[in-house]
Design a protein around this motif. Structure first.
Motif, short mmCIF file in Angstrom:
data_model
loop_
_atom_site.label_atom_id
_atom_site.label_comp_id
_atom_site.label_asym_id
_atom_site.label_seq_id
_atom_site.Cartn_x
_atom_site.Cartn_y
_atom_site.Cartn_z
N PRO A 59 10.80 5.23 9.48
CA PRO A 59 10.82 5.13 10.91
C PRO A 59 10.03 6.20 11.54
N GLU A 60 9.93 7.40 10.79
CA GLU A 60 8.96 8.45 11.38
C GLU A 60 7.56 8.40 10.94
N GLY A 61 7.11 7.42 10.23
CA GLY A 61 5.69 7.10 9.96
C GLY A 61 5.39 8.19 8.74
N PHE A 105 0.81 -1.44 -0.06
CA PHE A 105 -0.08 -0.23 -0.18
C PHE A 105 0.84 1.42 0.15
N GLY A 106 2.03 1.23 -0.31
CA GLY A 106 2.71 2.34 -0.42
C GLY A 106 3.53 2.76 0.92
N THR A 107 3.37 2.02 2.07
CA THR A 107 3.76 2.18 3.46
C THR A 107 5.35 1.75 3.43
N LEU A 108 5.84 1.32 2.65
CA LEU A 108 7.38 1.14 2.55
C LEU A 108 8.34 2.26 2.06
N GLY A 109 7.56 2.71 1.04
CA GLY A 109 8.20 3.78 0.23
C GLY A 109 7.37 3.75 -0.95
#
Length: 415
Positions: free
Chosen positions: A397-399, A174-178
């Motif tokens: 790491p910063e969300g 969902f695009g949450t790693l990059g």
């Protein structure tokens, strides 16, 4: 002036502070780093086809519409490198120019390739995986603004891809790693498909379902609740047409018979927009779950359901958060049941009533479609849930790439 964004079905609407449209990887990196310095969040978006608010943000919405096209193809090795905003329809045409094609496609082709892969978009075929399973490498810009190669682009040998942790996390993320800046896809030689659409009574489908799945490269069916008819679609390479059809059966007629390139033949035209709930269940040739859904719809929802119920199959894969992930199903294929409702008609009471049936059959929801599950219910369904989140936190790491919906979905604090 801030610009409002509304998704395809019209059920998710918001106004981000900015809609950024980078044209290069360098501009993409700049956008992510700038957001980090400002303490803003970034959410990538493709075509906006998802009906869950995974892309919702009050900060920076990152559109990849200007990063499109096929960069490189190795037809002999069976891979193609493409840019993330490439639409599936355009991708099919460009790949065909190089003599290759995607193995399978979903029901529609107006999605962008990165968004389709990030949410686990799929077609149908018991030996065919979802689109995410074709992602074998690429590069992404993580939450720190770093360019990170993965899979074959990071030097992982083909024989090790199924166990490569980063690739398995990226495939459905969902695009949450990059934010994906390029994708390397497994492709196969370009090919034609012969499509047959039959309208028949649902009883014929129930009686012959196991044989239909077994003998066709791709097969799915729609059930029309108000008439109790069904539309059966088969897709095969020319010369491998199905022996079993409902020709001569009561209520049966051939609605479509066409042959052409796979990227033209597989997708359907969807002029009517709709809301959708879809769950992936263990494959059951007896269609027990579907029969339960059908009974419930006929008793409680027939008067209000304006459209149809779609049943498909998918092969297992190795993505950590894929709803067809192999470990949880011991490598067995899945079947999917999707409820479709015109977006101008009420859907919530209908979806909420049917959803518990899917839970009873060990179902996992499609990430881009309506569902009500949160982290407490989802985590037990994914053996690699914790491993995925450990990788995600290391990449962001910063969300920076999160929003409120994803924090709730993943069970994280919102502070």
């Amino acid at each position: 002036m801030a610009q409002k964004f509304t998704n395809w079905s019209g059920s998710v609407s918001f106004t981000p502070e900015t809609i950024a449209t980078p044209e290069t990887t360098g501009q993409l990196i700049t956008a992510v780093k700038s957001a980090g310095r400002r303490g803003s969040t970034v959410r990538p978006v493709g075509s906006g086809h998802s009906s869950t608010p995974i892309f919702r943000t009050e900060d920076i919405l990152l559109s990849l519409d200007n990063m499109t096209g096929v960069l490189e193809v190795d037809a002999e090795a069976g891979w193609a490198k493409v840019l993330p905003g490439t639409g599936l329809r355009d991708l099919g045409e460009e790949l065909a120019e190089h003599g290759v094609a995607m193995q399978n496609l979903g029901d529609v082709d107006y999605q962008a390739i990165a968004g389709a892969i990030a949410t686990g978009t799929h077609g149908s075929g018991i030996t065919l995986g979802n689109l995410s399973s074709t992602l074998i490498g690429g590069t992404l810009i993580n939450g720190l603004g770093e360019e990170v190669p993965f899979g074959v682009d990071a030097g992982v040998p083909p024989e090790s891809l199924a166990s490569d942790q980063l690739l398995r996390a990226v495939q459905v993320s969902f695009g949450t790693l990059g934010v994906l800046s390029s994708l390397t896809l497994r492709v196969e030689p370009a090919h034609q498909l012969h499509r047959l659409n039959w309208v028949t009574h649902i009883d014929w489908v129930l009686e012959n379902y196991a044989e239909l799945v077994k003998t066709n490269r791709s097969m799915d069916f729609y059930w029309y609740p108000r008439s109790d008819l069904a539309q059966v679609r088969t897709l095969n390479k020319p010369g491998h047409e199905p022996a079993l059809t409902p020709e001569g059966e009561p209520y049966s007629r051939l609605k479509k018979d066409e042959t052409g390139p796979n990227y033209e033949i597989i997708p359907n035209d969807r002029m009517l927009h709709f809301e959708e709930m879809e769950y992936m269940l263990p494959f059951d040739q007896s269609l027990t779950a579907f029969r339960r859904v059908r009974d419930r719809v006929k008793v409680k929802h027939r008067a209000e359901v304006g459209w149809r119920v779609l049943v498909r199959t998918i092969a297992a894969d190795h993505a950590m958060l894929s709803n067809t992930e192999a470990e949880y199903r011991q490598g067995s294929p899945s079947m999917t049941i999707a409820l479709l409702q015109n977006n101008t008609l009420p859907f919530k009471r209908y979806f909420d009533d049917i959803e518990p049936i899917f839970w009873q059959f060990d179902g996992r929801p499609h990430w881009g479609k309506k569902h009500t599950l949160k982290a407490a219910e989802l985590a037990p369904l994914y053996p690699q849930w914790d491993a995925f989140h450990a990788i995600r936190r290391s990449m962001d790491p910063e969300g920076l790439l999160m929003n409120d919906y994803l924090r709730e979905l993943f069970g994280e604090e919102t502070g």
